[in-house]
Scaffold this motif. Structure first.
Motif, short mmCIF file in Angstrom:
data_model
loop_
_atom_site.label_atom_id
_atom_site.label_comp_id
_atom_site.label_asym_id
_atom_site.label_seq_id
_atom_site.Cartn_x
_atom_site.Cartn_y
_atom_site.Cartn_z
N HIS A 4 -13.34 -74.43 -7.78
CA HIS A 4 -14.29 -75.53 -7.57
C HIS A 4 -14.09 -76.56 -8.68
O HIS A 4 -14.79 -76.55 -9.70
CB HIS A 4 -15.73 -75.00 -7.56
N SER A 5 -13.13 -77.44 -8.46
CA SER A 5 -12.73 -78.39 -9.50
C SER A 5 -13.83 -79.40 -9.84
O SER A 5 -13.78 -80.06 -10.88
CB SER A 5 -11.47 -79.14 -9.06
N GLU A 6 -14.84 -79.52 -8.98
CA GLU A 6 -15.92 -80.48 -9.25
C GLU A 6 -16.79 -80.02 -10.42
O GLU A 6 -17.54 -80.82 -10.99
CB GLU A 6 -16.82 -80.63 -8.01
N ILE A 7 -16.71 -78.75 -10.76
CA ILE A 7 -17.52 -78.21 -11.86
C ILE A 7 -16.63 -77.89 -13.05
O ILE A 7 -15.66 -77.13 -12.93
CB ILE A 7 -18.29 -76.96 -11.41
N GLU A 8 -16.94 -78.48 -14.18
CA GLU A 8 -16.17 -78.28 -15.40
C GLU A 8 -16.98 -77.44 -16.39
O GLU A 8 -18.08 -77.82 -16.81
CB GLU A 8 -15.84 -79.63 -16.05
N ILE A 9 -16.45 -76.27 -16.75
CA ILE A 9 -17.10 -75.41 -17.74
C ILE A 9 -16.78 -75.96 -19.13
O ILE A 9 -15.63 -75.90 -19.57
CB ILE A 9 -16.64 -73.95 -17.62
N VAL A 10 -17.78 -76.50 -19.79
CA VAL A 10 -17.54 -77.12 -21.10
C VAL A 10 -17.84 -76.17 -22.25
O VAL A 10 -17.42 -76.42 -23.39
CB VAL A 10 -18.39 -78.40 -21.26
N ALA A 11 -18.56 -75.07 -21.98
CA ALA A 11 -18.89 -74.13 -23.05
C ALA A 11 -19.44 -72.84 -22.47
O ALA A 11 -19.88 -72.80 -21.31
CB ALA A 11 -19.90 -74.73 -24.03
N GLU A 12 -19.43 -71.79 -23.29
CA GLU A 12 -20.05 -70.52 -22.94
C GLU A 12 -20.94 -70.08 -24.10
O GLU A 12 -20.60 -70.30 -25.26
CB GLU A 12 -18.99 -69.44 -22.68
N ALA A 13 -22.05 -69.45 -23.78
CA ALA A 13 -22.97 -68.96 -24.80
C ALA A 13 -23.32 -67.50 -24.52
O ALA A 13 -23.40 -67.09 -23.35
CB ALA A 13 -24.25 -69.80 -24.84
N THR A 14 -23.50 -66.74 -25.57
CA THR A 14 -23.80 -65.31 -25.42
C THR A 14 -25.28 -64.99 -25.59
O THR A 14 -25.70 -63.87 -25.31
CB THR A 14 -22.99 -64.49 -26.44
#
Length: 240
Positions: free
Chosen positions: A23-33
C-alpha cells in the motif's frame, strides 16, 4: 499518508510494516515500542495516522491518546476481541485483529484514504491552534471518546479538572483551563470567564446581565455568564 506504528511487540511491528509495503499510499515514518516513545515521535513527525496497539506495558493505547493535544486518524491493533469492542465504543476509526488479514487491511486502508481526502486537517503544522476540524481524545475513567471540536459546545473548569460538554455527556479531563485556552483557536473558542470557554458556533442567544456582563445561551440550553471584563471582547468577536 504519514503513519507511525506503535506496538511493544517487535514481530507485530515487522508484520504490519511488511503488509503495508503493498500500500504505497501509506508511508511508515517511525515505529514506537511504548507510549512515551510514541508521544515524542508523534510530536516530531505529525503523522496523519497511527496504528496503535491497545494493550501495552505501563501505559495503554488509550492512555497515550489521552495525552495528545490533537489526535490523528487511529487504527487500533489488538489480539483480543474485547479490546476491539472497546475500540468501537470509543468511536475509533477502525481496528485490526492480530494476526492481521491482508483483505481486512486492504479495506481499512481504502477507508483511510477516503477519509484523508475529506479531511481538512493539515499535517506538519505543530504550532497551529486547535480548531473545529481537529479531533481530540477524551478519557474519563474507563470511558473514552474521539470528539471533533465542532461537537464540543463548552469547557468548564472544576477544580483541577475540566468538564467537556458534548452530545449528552460531560466527561472530566485532568487539565487546566488556562493551558487549554492557549491551545484553542481564538476564532473558534472564547474564554467567557475564569471557569468557562465556549464554542462560538454554538452561541444562540445573548442577553445583558448584571454589572455589565452578558448571559450567553448555547444551542441545547446551556447558559454561560460572560464576565464584565470579557464582555467587550465578546461583543467585538461577535460583531455586536
Amino acid at each position: 499518508m504519514k503513519a507511525i506504528i506503535i506496538d511493544d511487540e517487535r514481530l507485530a511491528r515487522k508484520e504490519l510494516t511488511s503488509l503495508l509495503q503493498t500500500h504505497s499510499e501509506i508511508e511508515i515514518v517511525a515505529e514506537a515500542t511504548n507510549a512515551d516513545e510514541a508521544l515524542e515521535l508523534i510530536d516530531q513527525h505529525q503523522p496523519d495516522l497511527i496504528f496503535l496497539d491497545i494493550q501495552m506495558p505501563e501505559k495503554s493505547g488509550f492512555d497515550l491518546l489521552a495525552e495528545l493535544d490533537r489526535t490523528p486518524l487511529v487504527v487500533f491493533t489488538t489480539a483480543y476481541d474485547q479490546y476491539a469492542i472497546k475500540a468501537f465504543e470509543v468511536n475509533a476509526f477502525d481496528y485490526l485483529l492480530k494476526p492481521i488479514e491482508t483483505d481486512r487491511l486492504a479495506r481499512v486502508v481504502q477507508k483511510l484514504l477516503d477519509e484523508h481526502k475529506k479531511s481538512t486537517i493539515h499535517a506538519g503544522e505543530p504550532q497551529q491552534k486547535l480548531s473545529h476540524t481537529d479531533q481530540v481524545f477524551v478519557k474519563d475513567g474507563e470511558k473514552c471518546w474521539f470528539v471533533r471540536l465542532d461537537k464540543v459546545r463548552m469547557f468548564e473548569s472544576d477544580g483541577n479538572y475540566i468538564k467537556v460538554y458534548f452530545d449528552s455527556v460531560r466527561p472530566m479531563i485532568h487539565k487546566s483551563l488556562n493551558a487549554l485556552d492557549e491551545k484553542l483557536d481564538p476564532k473558534a473558542f472564547f474564554r467567557a470567564s475564569r471557569k468557562h470557554i465556549i464554542n462560538l458556533s454554538w452561541v444562540e442567544k445573548i442577553e445583558p446581565w448584571f454589572n455589565g456582563g452578558l448571559m450567553v445561551e448555547l444551542k441545547g440550553g446551556d447558559k454561560v455568564e460572560v464576565s464584565r471584563r470579557q464582555a467587550s471582547k465578546f461583543k467585538e468577536r461577535m460583531s455586536l
